[in-house]
Design an enzyme around this catalytic site. Structure first.
Site, mmCIF file in Angstrom:
data_model
loop_
_atom_site.group_PDB
_atom_site.id
_atom_site.type_symbol
_atom_site.label_atom_id
_atom_site.label_comp_id
_atom_site.label_asym_id
_atom_site.label_seq_id
_atom_site.Cartn_x
_atom_site.Cartn_y
_atom_site.Cartn_z
ATOM 1 N N ASP A 1 -41.131 3.800 -35.694
ATOM 2 C CA ASP A 1 -41.516 4.402 -37.073
ATOM 3 C C ASP A 1 -40.095 4.919 -37.709
ATOM 4 O O ASP A 1 -40.130 5.202 -38.901
ATOM 5 C CB ASP A 1 -42.592 5.639 -36.686
ATOM 6 C CG ASP A 1 -41.859 6.921 -36.074
ATOM 7 O OD1 ASP A 1 -40.808 6.827 -35.500
ATOM 8 O OD2 ASP A 1 -42.548 8.062 -35.852
ATOM 9 N N SER A 2 -38.925 4.689 -37.039
ATOM 10 C CA SER A 2 -37.642 5.029 -37.770
ATOM 11 C C SER A 2 -37.574 3.858 -38.893
ATOM 12 O O SER A 2 -36.724 3.897 -39.797
ATOM 13 C CB SER A 2 -36.402 4.798 -36.865
ATOM 14 O OG SER A 2 -36.717 3.626 -35.936
ATOM 15 N N GLU B 1 -35.143 11.433 -25.182
ATOM 16 C CA GLU B 1 -34.161 11.113 -26.565
ATOM 17 C C GLU B 1 -33.128 12.313 -26.411
ATOM 18 O O GLU B 1 -33.539 13.359 -26.493
ATOM 19 C CB GLU B 1 -34.926 10.806 -27.703
ATOM 20 C CG GLU B 1 -34.113 10.975 -28.977
ATOM 21 C CD GLU B 1 -34.552 10.346 -30.159
ATOM 22 O OE1 GLU B 1 -35.836 9.957 -30.026
ATOM 23 O OE2 GLU B 1 -33.936 10.460 -31.231
ATOM 24 N N ASP C 1 -44.896 1.868 -31.941
ATOM 25 C CA ASP C 1 -44.714 3.234 -32.096
ATOM 26 C C ASP C 1 -45.812 3.962 -32.944
ATOM 27 O O ASP C 1 -45.975 3.711 -34.190
ATOM 28 C CB ASP C 1 -43.106 3.569 -32.923
ATOM 29 C CG ASP C 1 -42.640 4.681 -32.430
ATOM 30 O OD1 ASP C 1 -43.166 5.592 -31.517
ATOM 31 O OD2 ASP C 1 -41.617 5.126 -33.182
ATOM 32 N N GLU D 1 -44.996 10.547 -29.144
ATOM 33 C CA GLU D 1 -44.141 11.526 -29.007
ATOM 34 C C GLU D 1 -44.946 12.763 -28.358
ATOM 35 O O GLU D 1 -45.751 12.960 -28.864
ATOM 36 C CB GLU D 1 -43.503 11.970 -30.299
ATOM 37 C CG GLU D 1 -42.447 10.867 -30.830
ATOM 38 C CD GLU D 1 -41.738 11.190 -31.925
ATOM 39 O OE1 GLU D 1 -41.741 12.482 -32.449
ATOM 40 O OE2 GLU D 1 -41.320 10.272 -32.623
ATOM 41 N N LYS E 1 -46.134 3.565 -27.965
ATOM 42 C CA LYS E 1 -45.289 4.904 -27.785
ATOM 43 C C LYS E 1 -45.816 5.958 -28.579
ATOM 44 O O LYS E 1 -46.222 5.713 -29.810
ATOM 45 C CB LYS E 1 -43.780 4.540 -28.158
ATOM 46 C CG LYS E 1 -43.067 5.787 -27.602
ATOM 47 C CD LYS E 1 -41.459 5.595 -27.944
ATOM 48 C CE LYS E 1 -41.005 5.582 -29.204
ATOM 49 N NZ LYS E 1 -41.038 6.867 -29.982
#
Ligand code: KIV
Length: 287
Positions: free
Chosen positions: A49-50, A187, A88, A120, A118
């Site tokens: 999502d970056s 991270e 993501d 978070e 993925k």
């Protein structure tokens, strides 16, 4: 090295860990970049999502939507004939409920062609991970610096630098593994703390900024190519600067257009002489 041609699978990733071969992992957000990463032999590609920051110019990842993520994941999946593709899950696509998490994870697989998703968060996301895994979709956990929770964790800062937070990270990793995560991304955590996570884990532990003891390394493609200007995290290694040749190419093109050096004859389409004479005649007759 793993087989260069066939699609990387989860058992392949586990086999790499078993024989001590580090896993190569890079983000991609578009077809041509993913094609080159795949051709280079990348083991895993994260459609992060970056992309909201690297591609769209947002100042955080929060504006990424499901439609945007699914569309760019599909582009990357079409290019990745070998690399294992991870989609993501964007902000608020899984946080509200297990059902929402499962439905949106399913879109990454059915519409995006991803091999896994993925999300978070540590212990507090265990139910979501388990629900998605129960639906038959592989999930990668993500702990440490979790950008979607930046305002809760004090910004985009290294995490686990106190014994208390490091212990929480160890618990998070254990709980995600118990919930069924096939791998965990860590991270911006101190390398010594990540090493303890690796020692206690029985799933691949992947690092972005968490040191060389992890089973694989992830970076953001725009960082390693020097295409992201807003900031450069400490853990980034820039492998090349493609911004400079791109800028030079754009400047040369502008100059060529302004000075009428482009287009040249070889860039123009030709009409056969006979058709040209017929056209001239028709125009004359019309006049
Ligand atoms: O979106 C992304 O690229 C990520 C990395 C920062 C881990 O989640």
């Amino acid at each position: 090295m793993t087989d260069k041609r066939s699609k990387v699978t989860i058992p392949d990733l586990y086999a790499m860990v078993e024989r001590g071969e580090p896993i190569s992992f890079l983000t991609a957000y578009d077809y041509p970049t993913a094609l080159l990463e795949d051709r280079a032999g990348m083991d895993m590609i994260l459609v992060g999502d970056s992309g909201a920051m690297c591609l769209l110019g947002h100042t955080s990842t929060l504006p990424a939507t499901m439609d945007f993520m699914v569309q760019i994941t599909a582009a990357v999946s079409r290019a990745a004939s070998r690399a294992f593709v991870v989609g993501d899950m964007p902000y608020m696509s899984y946080q509200p409920s297990d059902e929402m998490a499962v439905r949106n994870a399913g879109r990454f697989i059915s519409e995006g062609g991803a091999d896994a998703v993925k999300l978070e968060g540590g212990a507090r996301m265990a139910d979501r991970v388990q629900a998605i895994v129960d639906a038959g979709i592989p999930v990668m956990g993500h702990i440490g610096l979790t950008p979607q929770a930046a305002s809760m964790i004090g910004g985009l800062k290294s995490q686990g630098r106190s014994a208390e937070v490091a212990l929480e990270l160890l618990d998070d990793a254990e709980i995600l593994e118990e919930a069924g995560a096939f791998a965990i991304l860590v991270e911006a955590v101190p390398a010594r703390v990540a090493e303890v996570i690796v020692r206690q884990a029985s799933v691949p532990i992947l690092s972005i900024g968490s040191g060389g003891a992890c089973h694989g390394q992830l970076l953001i493609v725009h960082d390693i190519l020097s295409l992201f200007e807003a900031f450069t995290p400490k853990f980034v290694k820039k492998y090349t600067d493609i911004a400079s040749p791109m800028l030079e190419a754009f400047q040369s093109y502008i100059k060529d257009v302004k000075e009428r050096r482009f287009p040249a004859a070889e860039h123009e389409y030709r009409i056969p002489d006979e058709e040209w004479r017929r056209l001239e005649k028709a125009i004359e007759e019309d006049a």
